[in-house]
Enzyme design. Sequence first.
Site, PDB file in Angstrom:
ATOM      1  CG  HIS A 280      -0.393   2.482   4.088  1.00  0.00           C
ATOM      2  ND1 HIS A 280      -0.494   3.376   5.129  1.00  0.00           N
ATOM      3  CD2 HIS A 280       0.931   2.341   3.854  1.00  0.00           C
ATOM      4  CE1 HIS A 280       0.711   3.748   5.519  1.00  0.00           C
ATOM      5  NE2 HIS A 280       1.598   3.138   4.756  1.00  0.00           N
ATOM      6  NE  ARG A 335       3.034  -1.316  -4.783  1.00  0.00           N
ATOM      7  CZ  ARG A 335       2.112  -1.216  -3.843  1.00  0.00           C
ATOM      8  NH1 ARG A 335       1.169  -0.270  -3.973  1.00  0.00           N
ATOM      9  NH2 ARG A 335       2.105  -2.020  -2.799  1.00  0.00           N
TER      10      ARG A 335
END
Length: 415
Positions: A280, A335
């Site tokens: 995660h 990201r």
Amino acid sequence: MANPWFESVIEARRRAKRRLPSSVYTALVAGSERGITLRDNVEAFAELGFAPLVTNLPTDRELATTIMGQEVAFPVMISPTGVQAIHPDGEVAVARAAHNRGVAMGLGGFGSKPMEEVIPANPKTFFQTYWTGTKDAMLHRVERARSAGAKGLIVTLDWTFGYGRDWGSPEIPQTMNLKTIAKFAPELILGGKFSYLMDYARTMRPPALTVPNMQLPGRPAPGFFEAYGEWMQTPQPTWDDVAWLREVWGGPFMVKGITRLDDAKAAVQTGATAISVSNHGGNNLDGTPATIRLVPAIADAVGHEVEVLMDGGIRRGSDVAKALALGARAVLVGRAYLWGIGANGQAGVENVLDILRDGLSAAMLGLGKRSVHDLEPSDLIIPPGFARTLGTPEGHLYGAPSLGSYEMHAPAEVR
């Protein structure tokens, strides 16, 4: 005017930090607790070296592959993420960028844009869901995704509902009303975030904090915290539950969140098409090893039965090459593209994808590889003790009784 193009994912992060309100930006760099896993996800790649060649290098290189039956231009996929208060176009802009670069899209169930808007922007979209709500509600989401044209389903299983980071977490408002806008206005104005402010001013709407893909018939789209609360209260799934979801979907199916051999084998036995080795992004149980350390053992154990992908820590094309050399079929990025859209909208996401593609191609040239499928462990310098092997293939398999506790192997060198 400054050149909007950037040459590295790290520069995208710097520009996103300058443009975004601090509360929004901080959410994009968040990790759980001490951030041990978050750091290891990135730093583990630096421990791996290359063994380059200097002659007879391929002029042409083939980067294309397939992910769950979808042809992609190179082995990178957009990882599903939650509500994006980064840009007004959110996941639609990301989907367009991915489509323009020949990349598959992962759409988060907690995303800010409805699947009916995202999937037309990128027909190679996989819809992601958590195990949340009743089975009837899950069945509704599955059928809605099917009707919208999703090419596959991703179920994310790695989440323990932990709270906070030692170094602080951003405040996330529950609703975006006038009181909330007034509260956060000084952060935007005094912080000089005028570009971000103008993007939303043009739409005449504040950032949305609802999750339309969790909406049920006859009800309004729930807010993020309402959906999150339902998820927290849903009994945790068994492998039989995962097999049920795979069966009702009936098409390409990925289990995301795998770190152990026994979980990998159990996912295969449910009939999964693919697994993603994932922690995660360092936002779950802190202290879990970097995913790149876990890929070799998992790929060796089940890579002949299922597509093995990985996510976590990808910041450059050479990272992609390392993941492929250790057995991954492709990688998911999170990201990196969020910083891209934070820095320059849709063009910023395309910029990030170009960086990853070109870096992968350059690594393949140096290693003398004509195809991404030719990358192998011998292309890398792997230090002793780099890899981790968690669990055993004989552990808690689908359809077998739970063992209650499992073995964790000592670090083993990748051979």
